[in-house]
Design a protein around this motif. Structure first.
Motif, PDB file in Angstrom:
ATOM      1  N   PRO A  44       4.903  -2.549  -1.745  1.00 10.88           N
ATOM      2  CA  PRO A  44       6.329  -2.415  -1.467  1.00 10.88           C
ATOM      3  C   PRO A  44       6.852  -3.425  -0.459  1.00 10.88           C
ATOM      4  N   ASN A  50       2.457  -0.923   8.596  1.00 14.38           N
ATOM      5  CA  ASN A  50       2.907  -0.656   7.228  1.00 14.38           C
ATOM      6  C   ASN A  50       1.844  -1.022   6.198  1.00 14.38           C
ATOM      7  N   ARG A  55      -0.651   1.835   6.206  1.00 17.59           N
ATOM      8  CA  ARG A  55      -0.101   3.000   5.489  1.00 17.59           C
ATOM      9  C   ARG A  55      -0.173   2.802   3.974  1.00 17.59           C
ATOM     10  N   GLU A  56       0.134   1.595   3.526  1.00 17.51           N
ATOM     11  CA  GLU A  56       0.081   1.313   2.091  1.00 17.51           C
ATOM     12  C   GLU A  56      -1.351   1.377   1.574  1.00 17.51           C
ATOM     13  N   ARG A 110      -2.137   4.964   1.185  1.00 18.32           N
ATOM     14  CA  ARG A 110      -1.464   5.498  -0.007  1.00 18.32           C
ATOM     15  C   ARG A 110      -2.212   5.123  -1.282  1.00 18.32           C
ATOM     16  N   ARG A 111      -2.765   3.934  -1.335  1.00 12.93           N
ATOM     17  CA  ARG A 111      -3.489   3.478  -2.519  1.00 12.93           C
ATOM     18  C   ARG A 111      -4.881   4.105  -2.624  1.00 12.93           C
TER      19      ARG A 111
END
Length: 123
Positions: free
Chosen positions: A74, A84, A87-88, A91-92
């Motif tokens: 994103p 960030n 965090r990504e 999430r993955r």
């Protein structure tokens, strides 16, 4: 641990005057920690070969040597700070690392040898 090279730029209000407006690169180091009950036969919480494959597929292949702002969602909408990016990565990885006996505990992402962020998901 695995080094992952990526480039990114931040919005101009975050940049110093001498920063490169075209972005700058990082050689991140990623640490992933799982927790859970060891398998009674193998003694492993999670198969390490499978862990390596998941990290390669979900993080290394899409992020390595990429301009994050233009090539990796994103980050076309979100500033690719180390926080960030961590965090990504969480999430993955999180949906792919929750077997019966294990779950993702933390993602630690080093921007330099002594500067890192650690993500524990929504905790």
């Amino acid at each position: 641990m695995r080094q992952c090279g990526a480039a990114g730029s931040r919005e101009s209000r975050y940049l110093r005057e001498d920063s490169n407006p075209g972005g700058h690169g990082h050689n991140y180091v990623l640490e992933v920690t799982l927790e859970g009950e060891p398998d009674p036969v193998s003694g492993m919480v999670f198969d390490l070969k499978l862990l390596k494959d998941v990290i390669r597929r979900e993080v290394i292949d899409p992020f390595d040597h990429r301009f994050l702002n233009h090539e990796v969602p994103p980050f076309d909408r979100v500033v690719p700070t180390t926080e960030n990016v961590a965090r990504e990565i969480w999430r993955r990885l999180e949906p792919r690392l929750g077997e019966n006996r294990s779950r993702l505990h933390s993602v630690r992402l080093y921007e330099t040898d002594d500067l890192y962020v650690e993500c524990f998901g929504d905790r």
